[in-house]
Design an enzyme around this catalytic site. Structure first.
Site, PDB file in Angstrom:
ATOM      1  N   PHE A 119       0.853  -1.184   0.000  1.00  0.00           N
ATOM      2  CA  PHE A 119       0.000   0.000   0.000  1.00  0.00           C
ATOM      3  C   PHE A 119       0.891   1.237   0.000  1.00  0.00           C
ATOM      4  CE2 PHE A 119      -3.118   2.966   0.514  1.00  0.00           C
ATOM      5  CZ  PHE A 119      -3.907   3.006   1.645  1.00  0.00           C
ATOM      6  N   CYS A 120       0.754   2.047  -1.026  1.00  0.00           N
ATOM      7  CA  CYS A 120       1.462   3.323  -1.139  1.00  0.00           C
ATOM      8  C   CYS A 120       2.975   3.071  -1.102  1.00  0.00           C
ATOM      9  CB  CYS A 120       0.981   4.282  -0.067  1.00  0.00           C
ATOM     10  SG  CYS A 120       1.394   6.008  -0.399  1.00  0.00           S
TER      11      CYS A 120
END
Lengths: 79, 565
Positions: free
Chosen positions: B292-293
């Site tokens: 994530f990210c």
């Protein structure tokens, strides 16, 4: 109190929360994305405001750009 | 990247506005005409309001203010409304003039134009009349209705913020949340700990689970539990309830002693070690990994590292402990990294590096401030008005709690991330990145990918997230959410959801808008589509693995200790 919520009530709420919307005519069909100042983090703030004003917690996923003011009124009235 | 940065102007604010002024020097008549139009609008606004006031027989201004308390209140409230209307319209005329002068500046390059637009919007937002008490009629009315108590509370809120948050306006009532109790509360155990991370294994809620476990490489900008907020919004809990074995990294909040921790340490000591531990506990050959990210950028780097043929003496591609993977709002190509580009000039990076020399890390308050500046209306001014002018208590939002639970970033890692990725885009460049002795080439990755982007994402624009298609040669399924960077991912399925999503496979060479044009919008959340995709790949179901193992005993209950630092 929640049953008395109507378009005028919610219009006033939205204009208080989004001052740039002062001159916008807000009706039942107005989408949140049409409210000046609405952005991707606005749903959280609107949810908090409505919970404080009406004692009703509207699920955040209900407060999307394409949610209409009329849908919010119904949710406040009937849950 | 703009060369020759001015050390006194790291964010190139003055530089950009000077360039703006110089471009208009080529068309002084045009500039003068625009300015005059704005001045006429402002003047008309004032004159019209004066006319309204003079012609309104019911206006309290017909009488003197000192005619009793109620008349006085009406007088001041009426004045606040009129002043607000005049200033709001004048402010809008001025803001529009600034925006148009920037958008239409003859010959100004895009980078400086965007910097002018961004910083003028900051000033415009800060000067909005509603941010000030006497020009916010609602705040004035609240003050009168509460006999001044709203301002008393507002002042107390302001004072508390000076003491507790170094002046940054609070967005959330932190006393309402307790990590491990009503946030990050999904039951589980910490089954591995090193200097960088704790690995959480969540307890199963179904009798049978898919064979291949899922390992989350969470972001380390802010705490890991964005995916484990309130129970009804927890992706970890939801996946567990779908019959998946879920592991998640909880990162250490680094201190000065960790200043030399680099990006490669997050990739290898963090992501890879978590994956190997999960494999060992689950007894499987491979896992499904989710990034994530920045966690996704680390995962993509790891996938390329694992795929480097040079890693084996015989030149064959080594077996990967990751069978398939998912990226949430992840950039691997930083060509157009969105609004954060306003903070990633050469000068800004040098300034950040200078800041980090003293303590060995970038304090969380800096990153929190930067992210708030990307959404100033919602994350700064809304709270200034509600908390200080109206005297409201800060919100009870779990997302805003997480948003303010910022983390420190180690000097070496952050310097690499800003320079090599944001400034130089090395992960996808010819020069490439060499990490721990291996050359990273995304094109060598063979494992199928599920990628998620969000239409309103200002941190990882979805069309830039979609660019992963250009750099991989694997099957990709893409889901696009209608929401922003956080709400698009924290997106529980719900019959009441008004959110939308689009999901579909992406053929090689497809541009993002072309892909979107062929997808039908669907109501609600992409979580269900992803779960189907996962279930087709995570093998048959069997008994859940026990918490921990002989090699990885349970150390403590989730959410562990690092998240509390």
């Amino acid at each position: 109190m929640v049953n008395a919520v109507n378009i005028d009530t919610l219009s006033a709420c939205i204009k208080e929360l989004f001052p740039d919307a002062a001159d916008v005519i807000i009706g039942s069909e107005t989408l949140l994305d049409d409210v000046p100042g609405w952005d991707s983090m606005s749903a959280v703030n609107l949810q908090t405001y409505l919970a404080t004003a009406f004692g009703v917690t509207i699920p955040e996923e209900m407060l999307s750009s394409e949610t209409s003011v009329g849908e919010i009124i119904e949710q406040i009235r009937h849950g | 990247m703009i060369p020759n940065p001015e050390p006194w102007d790291p964010l190139l604010v003055s530089t950009s506005f000077l360039k703006l002024a110089r471009t208009w020097s080529n068309d002084p008549a045009g500039l003068h005409r625009r300015f005059t139009e704005a001045a006429v609008k402002i003047n008309r606004t004032v004159v019209e309001e004066m006319g309204r006031a003079l012609n309104d027989s019911s206006s309290p201004h017909r009488s003197e203010p000192n005619q009793g308390v109620e008349t006085g209140k009406a007088w001041y409230l009426d004045a606040a409304k009129r002043n607000h209307r005049v200033l709001r319209e004048s402010h809008a005329a001025w803001s529009d003039w600034m925006a148009a002068s920037i958008a239409d500046a003859p010959g100004l390059d895009d980078d400086h134009r965007e910097r002018c637009r961004f910083w003028s919007a900051q000033v415009s937002g800060a000067l909005a009349p509603s941010n000030f008490f006497w020009t916010n009629p609602g705040a004035v009315q609240r003050c009168f209705e509460t006999d001044g108590e709203s301002l008393q509370k507002g002042y107390a809120n302001w004072l508390r913020d000076q003491q507790e948050t170094n002046g940054l306006v609070a967005t959330v009532d932190r006393d309402r949340f307790q990590v491990g109790v009503n946030l990050a509360a999904t039951p589980g155990a910490v089954v591995h700990r090193n200097r960088l991370m704790e690995l959480i294994q969540y307890a199963p809620s179904t009798e049978r689970v898919f064979q291949t476990p899922i390992v989350f490489i969470t972001p380390w900008i802010n705490k890991y539990y964005i995916l484990d907020l309130a129970p009804e919004r927890s992706l970890m809990a939801w996946l567990r309830d779908q019959g998946f074995t879920v592991f998640s990294i909880s990162w250490k909040n680094p201190d000065s002693a960790m200043q030399d921790v680099g990006f490669e340490d997050y990739v290898l000591e963090g992501a890879l070690e978590a994956i190997e531990t999960a494999r060992s506990i689950a007894g499987t050959e491979s896992v499904h990994a989710v990034g994530f990210c920045i966690g996704g950028t680390a995962l993509a780097s790891l996938m390329a590292w694992l795929s480097d043929p040079a890693a084996r003496a015989d030149g064959e591609r080594p077996a990967s402990p990751v069978a398939h993977w998912t990226l949430f709002t992840t950039l691997v190509d930083f060509s157009n990294p969105g609004e954060l580009e306003r903070f990633t000039s050469e000068g800004a990076v040098q300034s950040a590096e200078t800041l980090m020399e003293r303590d060995g890390y970038l304090d969380g308050s800096v990153t929190e401030t930067v992210f708030r500046l990307l959404r100033p209306d919602s994350l700064i001014w809304h709270h200034v008005v509600r908390n200080y002018l109206y005297g409201d208590a800060p919100s009870r939002s779990d997302v805003l709690y997480w948003n303010s639970d910022s983390t420190r970033l180690p000097r070496r890692m952050l310097s690499f991330y800003l320079r090599e990725l944001y400034l130089n885009n090395r992960l996808v460049s010819e020069q490439g990145v060499t990490l721990a002795g291996r050359r990273l080439r995304l094109s060598t990755i063979e494992q199928p990918l599920y990628a998620v982007g969000c239409i309103q994402d200002h941190i990882a624009p979805w069309t830039e997230v979609f660019r992963v298609r250009e750099h991989l040669r694997v099957p990709i399924r893409f889901s696009l959410s209608s929401e922003g960077h956080v709400a698009g991912i924290v997106n529980p399925p719900s019959a009441k959801s008004r959110r939308r999503y689009w999901s579909g496979d992406v053929e090689t060479g497809t541009a993002p808008d072309d892909w979107l044009a062929t997808q039908a919008p669907l109501q609600g959340s992409w979580w269900a589509d992803w779960a189907v995709w996962l279930s087709e790949r995570c093998g048959p179901k069997g008994s859940p693995p026990t918490p921990g193992s002989g090699d990885h005993p349970v150390l403590c209950a989730a959410p562990g200790t690092y998240v509390l630092e």
